[in-house]
Scaffold this active site. Structure first.
Site: not given
Ligand code: MG
Length: 385
Positions: A166, A194, A220, A246, A269, A296, A329
């Site tokens: 992150k 991300d 991301e 996503e 996703d 995602h 992922e």
């Molecule tokens: Mg993400």
């Protein structure tokens, strides 16, 4: 092969440790699972991505239209669900409810026909998929960066060859943490970042330029998903590939993303963008634009299995000299629901998941765990405490 019943469950569990990212914190995990049973007695399981109680309401709205339909007609059923909702919600949570039912129907079709879903999607293009560990969330307290580095080290020791961390706290903190994680894992592990759209364009450019030196495989959701043009501008100002999608729905949403040249990698996703039926259309659309697809994936083993089958079937750019490495992922943040609800026939081996040929989505659902974590979400009361 008529659909006999559709049942919906909201599962919840409180986490041992709260974690957070640029947008909000997680103190519990809550998911919506759907069970579709055919007259023949076969069962398919699906899952939606989004607020579980709202997903459940959407599934309960759709279900009466589907009882008695032929469970094998996944596309016909998909169109019926979409036509019943598009006047009210052409994007968003009702599409995620459609997705949950669609995933369950593909699992059910596989169980009825005794075939793996990747075969029903058109065939397996690869026998394994490289997993990337999603983790490195933030926790309160001292020593955050040391904890992130220790977590990253554990992923490498466990066999992962790619890790996503992150960012989105601040440009200074992000740059320091990325540098330290890169130094910890060494040069041979792929590292992605991300931001969950924490930044505006100017900030995203500064961050991208400051972490380029740490060999970032993709950046991301740098910016809010509303700003397609700004994504395109960011792409022109960094060598780091830009990923997003996503929060995008249906082939129509991805057409906006692709047409505006916003991303190098699209991330639908499956459990919110329209299910396997629509994700396959989105993947086809991505090949028209020559853009890679890395879904995602968040939630339980149902969502993960759906993504594995989808990726094993994924078409690569025609004529490309080398087949690119395909990624899935693999969320590693705390989630007892994910650990207990399913046992999968897809085994993790040396950083990769080996695709199995078990019928349906290839997992066994643990109904004891389902009832252990199921809650009556209609009993919620909202009032000042
Ligand atoms: Mg993400």
């Amino acid at each position: 092969m008529k659909i006999k019943s559709i049942e919906c469950f909201v599962l919840a569990d409180t986490l041992k440790e709260t974690f957070y990212f640029s947008q909000w914190e997680y103190a519990e995990r809550r998911i919506c699972v759907v069970k579709v049973t055919s007259e023949s007695g076969h069962i398919g399981w699906g899952e939606g991505y989004g607020p579980a109680g709202v997903l459940k309401a959407g599934i309960e709205f759709l279900s009466p239209f589907l009882i008695g339909m032929n469970a094998l007609e996944t596309e016909t059923i998909w169109i019926k669900m979409y036509r019943r909702t598009l006047d009210y919600a052409r994007r968003g949570i009702l599409v995620a409810s459609i997705s949950a039912i669609d995933v369950a129907l593909w699992d059910l079709k596989g169980k009825i026909l005794q075939q793996p879903v990747h075969l029903l999607l058109g065939g397996k293009k690869r026998d394994y998929v490289t997993a990337y560990a999603t983790g490195l969330y933030y926790t309160k307290g001292e020593g955050l960066v040391d904890r992130l580095c220790e977590e990253a080290k554990q992923y490498v020791e466990f066999g992962y060859t790619a890790i996503k961390m992150k960012v989105g706290l601040s440009i200074e903190e992000d740059t320091e943490y990325v540098k330290k994680v890169r130094n910890t894992i060494g040069p041979n592990i792929k590292l992605m970042i991300d931001a969950n759209h924490a930044y505006n364009l100017r900030e995203a450019i500064i961050l991208a330029n400051s972490v380029e030196q740490y060999d970032i495989s993709w950046f991301e959701e740098p910016i809010s998903p509303e700003y397609y043009g700004q994504y395109a501008e960011l792409r022109s100002k960094t060598t780091i590939p830009i990923a997003g999608g996503e929060c995008e729905y249906l082939r129509f949403g991805f057409q906006n993303l692709l047409q505006s040249k916003s991303v190098d990698i699209v991330q639908p996703d499956i459990c919110s963008t329209g299910g396997l039926t629509e994700a396959k259309r989105i993947a086809t659309l991505a090949t028209v634009y020559g853009v890679d697809v890395v879904p995602h994936t968040w939630g339980s083993g149902i969502a993960f299995s759906a993504a594995l089958h989808f990726i094993s079937n994924l078409e690569i750019m025609p004529g490309r000299m080398f087949s690119p490495e395909c990624f899935i992922e693999h969320d590693r943040s705390e989630n007892p629901l994910r650990e207990q609800l399913t046992s999968s026939s897809m085994k993790f081996d040396n950083g990769k998941f080996v695709i199995s040929d078990e019928p349906g989505l290839g997992f066994t659902l643990n109904e004891d765990a389902l009832y252990k974590y199921a809650i009556d979400d209609t009993a919620n009361k909202f009032a000042i405490k």
